[in-house]
Design a protein around this motif. Structure first.
Motif, PDB file in Angstrom:
ATOM      1  N   LEU A 211       0.840  -1.202   0.000  1.00 40.48           N
ATOM      2  CA  LEU A 211       0.000   0.000   0.000  1.00 40.48           C
ATOM      3  C   LEU A 211       0.876   1.253   0.000  1.00 40.48           C
ATOM      4  CD1 LEU A 211      -2.718  -0.986   2.640  1.00 40.48           C
ATOM      5  CD2 LEU A 211      -3.199  -0.289   0.284  1.00 40.48           C
ATOM      6  N   ALA A 212       1.923   1.221   0.843  1.00 41.74           N
ATOM      7  CA  ALA A 212       2.762   2.417   1.009  1.00 41.74           C
ATOM      8  C   ALA A 212       3.509   2.774  -0.274  1.00 41.74           C
ATOM      9  CB  ALA A 212       3.744   2.206   2.158  1.00 41.74           C
ATOM     10  N   GLU A 213       3.820   1.752  -1.100  1.00 41.66           N
ATOM     11  CA  GLU A 213       4.576   1.994  -2.336  1.00 41.66           C
ATOM     12  C   GLU A 213       3.915   3.040  -3.232  1.00 41.66           C
ATOM     13  OE1 GLU A 213       6.264  -2.482  -2.808  1.00 41.66           O
ATOM     14  OE2 GLU A 213       4.912  -1.767  -4.391  1.00 41.66           O
ATOM     15  N   SER A 214       2.568   3.027  -3.244  1.00 39.58           N
ATOM     16  CA  SER A 214       1.895   3.907  -4.199  1.00 39.58           C
ATOM     17  C   SER A 214       1.229   5.112  -3.520  1.00 39.58           C
ATOM     18  CB  SER A 214       0.839   3.109  -4.965  1.00 39.58           C
ATOM     19  OG  SER A 214      -0.102   2.639  -4.032  1.00 39.58           O
ATOM     20  N   LEU A 215       1.548   5.343  -2.249  1.00 40.71           N
ATOM     21  CA  LEU A 215       0.898   6.455  -1.539  1.00 40.71           C
ATOM     22  C   LEU A 215       1.952   7.466  -1.075  1.00 40.71           C
ATOM     23  CD1 LEU A 215      -1.602   4.356   0.626  1.00 40.71           C
ATOM     24  CD2 LEU A 215      -2.219   5.891  -1.250  1.00 40.71           C
ATOM     25  N   PRO A 216       1.568   8.747  -0.955  1.00 42.92           N
ATOM     26  CA  PRO A 216       2.538   9.759  -0.525  1.00 42.92           C
ATOM     27  C   PRO A 216       2.722   9.755   0.999  1.00 42.92           C
ATOM     28  CG  PRO A 216       0.425  10.782  -1.029  1.00 42.92           C
ATOM     29  CD  PRO A 216       0.245   9.321  -1.261  1.00 42.92           C
ATOM     30  N   VAL A 217       3.712   9.001   1.469  1.00 41.89           N
ATOM     31  CA  VAL A 217       3.958   8.915   2.916  1.00 41.89           C
ATOM     32  C   VAL A 217       5.232   9.685   3.249  1.00 41.89           C
ATOM     33  CG1 VAL A 217       4.277   7.382   4.902  1.00 41.89           C
ATOM     34  CG2 VAL A 217       3.004   6.555   2.903  1.00 41.89           C
ATOM     35  N   THR A 218       5.158  10.576   4.229  1.00 40.48           N
ATOM     36  CA  THR A 218       6.362  11.238   4.739  1.00 40.48           C
ATOM     37  C   THR A 218       6.717  10.562   6.055  1.00 40.48           C
ATOM     38  OG1 THR A 218       5.584  13.308   3.792  1.00 40.48           O
ATOM     39  CG2 THR A 218       7.383  13.466   5.386  1.00 40.48           C
ATOM     40  N   TYR A 219       7.926   9.976   6.120  1.00 43.04           N
ATOM     41  CA  TYR A 219       8.349   9.272   7.338  1.00 43.04           C
ATOM     42  C   TYR A 219       9.086  10.230   8.279  1.00 43.04           C
ATOM     43  CZ  TYR A 219       6.961   5.158   4.785  1.00 43.04           C
ATOM     44  OH  TYR A 219       6.215   4.233   4.095  1.00 43.04           O
ATOM     45  N   ASN A 220       9.333   9.777   9.491  1.00 39.83           N
ATOM     46  CA  ASN A 220       9.977  10.603  10.531  1.00 39.83           C
ATOM     47  C   ASN A 220       9.233  11.923  10.702  1.00 39.83           C
ATOM     48  OD1 ASN A 220      12.164   8.747  10.986  1.00 39.83           O
ATOM     49  ND2 ASN A 220      12.865   9.338   8.940  1.00 39.83           N
ATOM     50  N   ALA A 221       7.912  11.860  10.592  1.00 41.97           N
ATOM     51  CA  ALA A 221       7.076  13.057  10.686  1.00 41.97           C
ATOM     52  C   ALA A 221       6.071  12.851  11.813  1.00 41.97           C
ATOM     53  CB  ALA A 221       6.347  13.278   9.366  1.00 41.97           C
ATOM     54  N   GLU A 222       6.281  13.551  12.923  1.00 41.85           N
ATOM     55  CA  GLU A 222       5.410  13.351  14.085  1.00 41.85           C
ATOM     56  C   GLU A 222       4.407  14.484  14.218  1.00 41.85           C
ATOM     57  OE1 GLU A 222       7.215  12.415  17.793  1.00 41.85           O
ATOM     58  OE2 GLU A 222       5.214  12.161  18.672  1.00 41.85           O
ATOM     59  N   VAL A 223       3.140  14.134  14.203  1.00 40.02           N
ATOM     60  CA  VAL A 223       2.099  15.145  14.396  1.00 40.02           C
ATOM     61  C   VAL A 223       2.076  15.520  15.872  1.00 40.02           C
ATOM     62  CG1 VAL A 223      -0.400  15.509  14.390  1.00 40.02           C
ATOM     63  CG2 VAL A 223       0.730  14.471  12.414  1.00 40.02           C
ATOM     64  N   GLU A 224       2.174  16.816  16.147  1.00 38.83           N
ATOM     65  CA  GLU A 224       2.203  17.269  17.548  1.00 38.83           C
ATOM     66  C   GLU A 224       0.872  17.866  17.981  1.00 38.83           C
ATOM     67  OE1 GLU A 224       6.823  18.179  18.354  1.00 38.83           O
ATOM     68  OE2 GLU A 224       5.706  19.799  17.407  1.00 38.83           O
ATOM     69  N   GLU A 225       0.172  18.485  17.033  1.00 35.79           N
ATOM     70  CA  GLU A 225      -1.108  19.096  17.416  1.00 35.79           C
ATOM     71  C   GLU A 225      -2.026  19.218  16.214  1.00 35.79           C
ATOM     72  OE1 GLU A 225      -0.832  22.816  19.591  1.00 35.79           O
ATOM     73  OE2 GLU A 225      -2.892  23.292  18.981  1.00 35.79           O
ATOM     74  N   ILE A 226      -3.280  18.895  16.440  1.00 35.28           N
ATOM     75  CA  ILE A 226      -4.284  19.138  15.405  1.00 35.28           C
ATOM     76  C   ILE A 226      -5.005  20.420  15.800  1.00 35.28           C
ATOM     77  CG2 ILE A 226      -6.463  18.306  14.424  1.00 35.28           C
ATOM     78  CD1 ILE A 226      -5.304  15.487  14.632  1.00 35.28           C
ATOM     79  N   GLU A 227      -5.005  21.390  14.900  1.00 34.63           N
ATOM     80  CA  GLU A 227      -5.616  22.686  15.226  1.00 34.63           C
ATOM     81  C   GLU A 227      -7.095  22.667  14.851  1.00 34.63           C
ATOM     82  OE1 GLU A 227      -1.710  25.438  14.329  1.00 34.63           O
ATOM     83  OE2 GLU A 227      -3.273  25.246  12.820  1.00 34.63           O
ATOM     84  N   VAL A 228      -7.898  23.172  15.777  1.00 36.42           N
ATOM     85  CA  VAL A 228      -9.343  23.225  15.547  1.00 36.42           C
ATOM     86  C   VAL A 228      -9.812  24.613  15.960  1.00 36.42           C
ATOM     87  CG1 VAL A 228     -11.585  22.235  16.200  1.00 36.42           C
ATOM     88  CG2 VAL A 228      -9.569  20.748  16.071  1.00 36.42           C
ATOM     89  N   LYS A 229     -10.564  25.280  15.064  1.00 35.16           N
ATOM     90  CA  LYS A 229     -11.145  26.589  15.437  1.00 35.16           C
ATOM     91  C   LYS A 229     -12.637  26.525  15.182  1.00 35.16           C
ATOM     92  CE  LYS A 229      -7.193  29.600  15.028  1.00 35.16           C
ATOM     93  NZ  LYS A 229      -6.251  29.346  13.941  1.00 35.16           N
ATOM     94  N   ALA A 230     -13.413  26.962  16.178  1.00 38.91           N
ATOM     95  CA  ALA A 230     -14.879  26.946  16.082  1.00 38.91           C
ATOM     96  C   ALA A 230     -15.375  25.592  15.565  1.00 38.91           C
ATOM     97  CB  ALA A 230     -15.370  28.086  15.179  1.00 38.91           C
ATOM     98  N   ASN A 231     -14.851  24.543  16.193  1.00 44.23           N
ATOM     99  CA  ASN A 231     -15.257  23.168  15.857  1.00 44.23           C
ATOM    100  C   ASN A 231     -15.003  22.761  14.409  1.00 44.23           C
ATOM    101  OD1 ASN A 231     -15.940  22.015  18.260  1.00 44.23           O
ATOM    102  ND2 ASN A 231     -18.037  22.828  18.239  1.00 44.23           N
TER     103      ASN A 231
END
Ligand SMILES: Cc1cc2nc3c(=O)[nH]c(=O)nc-3n(C[C@H](O)[C@H](O)[C@H](O)COP(=O)(O)OP(=O)(O)OC[C@H]3O[C@@H](n4cnc5c(N)ncnc54)[C@H](O)[C@@H]3O)c2cc1C
Length: 433
Positions: A211-231
């Motif tokens: 699956l990963a072969e054909s998908l745009p995956v960035t490795y060594n990439a850690e999500v630290e925060e998901i931003e949400v405004k007004a839901n």
């Protein structure tokens, strides 16, 4: 800070959940970007490669009643490669082994009376068969708050608890029946009554890799925060190879274990966050012994008993599970610790785990010590979801209440029971939404 403007759908995690989500969204014509903390795809689908031996040290097999996972395997040209897993399991009691095949009805390691009492649990599962979807938690309110171990002692006996229920729950979840919900066991019962197992001879990792072969995956990439405004989701902050970035997006798929979701979503209420903390995963080390030769016997796994003071729950021989994966034919013994013992041992130094595993294996196979070629330790800090008494209604409420956050989609095994099928189904539902 680097800023990316494109409104791609951001997917957090390149385990099977993130990759299947990426695949389905791509099929639906959406633009996606996957960010993965580690440097490889697969998450809990892990492999250990030594010489020409391939050993699955995370996900072990597919159940034959998976639907969406098989469709995915077919679309990727992998379905024809699946092999059935046939060798029987040997349950150990007082030094004697009892072979258990998939279709066993009478378990000879416990008295006939205990077998009949176990029938009560099977009957409860059969009576509720239509309501039990092993891959999706429907409400089973009358069973959710019943402690599995106490129930088995009341309705059956200690024989059933120690020689049937404990081995089953440790094989499925690497956990203990104490504190686990009866509802969870009923789902598992349906699963083992309605399926057998298959695996990929090139390792279970072949699926996420393909699956990963054909998908745009960035490795060594850690999500630290998901931003949400007004839901509404507005973006994501992450570290890519040590560099901070912000990616603007109005849609995010979180395909990580639930405990991670609690860490990077600051808008959660206290109650919501407490659910992400209280939802437990089994934790355990796995000792993998590469042996000098094929060990005697014709069983895939030995199951041990807590009543005989074994710390390990069971041991499986990877060369028996699938002969193609270990071309030399030499045994590769995987010693699995489960439940309380697993939690106590997971952070112990390698030599402590190895010594204990050697001692326990010697009790079952006296020549074990002299036949070891090498050994590796694998640690699982996030194993399988555990369904403790009290968690089901809180989890349902949590999943409902986070729907208020527009553009946030959750994918994971916490929608059902510790399996790839649950994860792939949740990705499929999200991809269609
Ligand atoms: C030992 C073991 C045996 C199992 N056996 C079976 C089996 O035989 N059959 C079966 O069907 N299932 C089995 N399972 C369960 C199955 O492996 C899991 O349900 C499934 O792999 C979970 O997939 P996932 O994508 O939801 O999560 P994961 O596989 O945990 O993937 C999550 C990914 O997200 C990444 N990530 C986490 N946080 C962040 C972040 N902040 N930023 C970026 N990336 C992040 C992680 O690095 C990881 O790669 C087993 C599990 C274990 C541990």
């Amino acid at each position: 800070m680097h800023m990316e403007q494109a409104q791609k759908i951001v997917i957090v995690g390149a385990g099977i959940g993130g990759l299947a989500s990426g695949y389905f969204l791509r099929e639906a014509g959406r633009d996606i970007a996957i960010y993965e903390r580690s440097d490889v795809p697969g998450g809990r689908i892990k492999v250990l490669q030594k010489g020409d031996s391939i050993v699955d040290v995370g996900t072990q097999y597919f159940h034959t009643n998976y639907v969406e996972t098989y469709k995915l395997l077919e679309a990727l040209g992998l379905k024809d490669q699946l092999l059935p897993i046939r060798p029987p399991v040997q349950l150990m009691r007082n030094g004697r082994g009892y072979l258990v095949k998939h279709n066993t009805i009478r378990y000879r390691m416990i008295p006939l009376g205990s077998n009949l009492k176990f029938g009560r649990i099977i009957l409860t599962a059969l009576r509720n068969f239509g309501r039990l979807d092993p891959y999706y938690n429907g409400p089973l309110e009358e069973f959710e708050d019943i402690d599995l171990a106490q129930y088995v002692l009341q309705k059956c006996d200690k024989e059933v608890l120690e020689f049937l229920v404990r081995p089953i729950i440790s094989a499925f979840n690497l956990s203990d029946p104490e504190g686990e919900s009866l509802a969870h066991f009923l789902y598992i019962t349906k699963q083992f009554l309605t399926s057998s197992d298959t695996c990929l001879p090139t390792g279970m990792i072949t699926l996420p890799k393909k699956l990963a072969e054909s998908l745009p995956v960035t490795y060594n990439a850690e999500v630290e925060e998901i931003e949400v405004k007004a839901n509404q989701v507005t973006g994501v902050r992450l570290k890519v190879g040590g560099e901070s970035r912000r990616v603007q997006t109005n849609a995010i798929v979180c395909a990580t274990p639930l405990k991670e979701v609690g860490r990077f979503l600051p808008v959660l209420t206290d109650e919501e966050r407490s659910v992400t903390r209280d939802f437990k995963y089994s934790q355990f080390p796995l000792a993998v012994f590469f042996m000098k030769r094929r060990l005697p016997g014709n069983q895939w796994a030995y199951v041990f008993s807590r009543t005989e003071n074994f710390k390990a729950a069971y041991t499986s021989d990877a060369s028996f599970k699938c002969t193609q994966m270990v071309p030399s034919g030499k045994s590769v013994m995987q010693v699995w610790f489960a439940g309380e013992a697993g939690e106590q041992l997971v952070d112990e130094p390698d030599d402590v785990i190895i010594q204990l595993a050697r001692r326990e294996m010697k009790r079952v196979i006296p020549e074990f010590e002299n036949e070891i070629e090498s050994v590796e330790i694998v640690r699982h800090h996030t194993g399988m979801p555990r369904y403790m008494v009290g968690i089901y209604p809180r989890l349902r409420k949590f999943l409902k209440s986070v729907e208020r956050i527009k553009g946030l989609y959750l994918v994971g095994d916490y929608y059902g029971h510790s399996t790839l099928e649950t994860v792939v189904r949740s990705a499929r539902r999200m991809g269609m939404g």
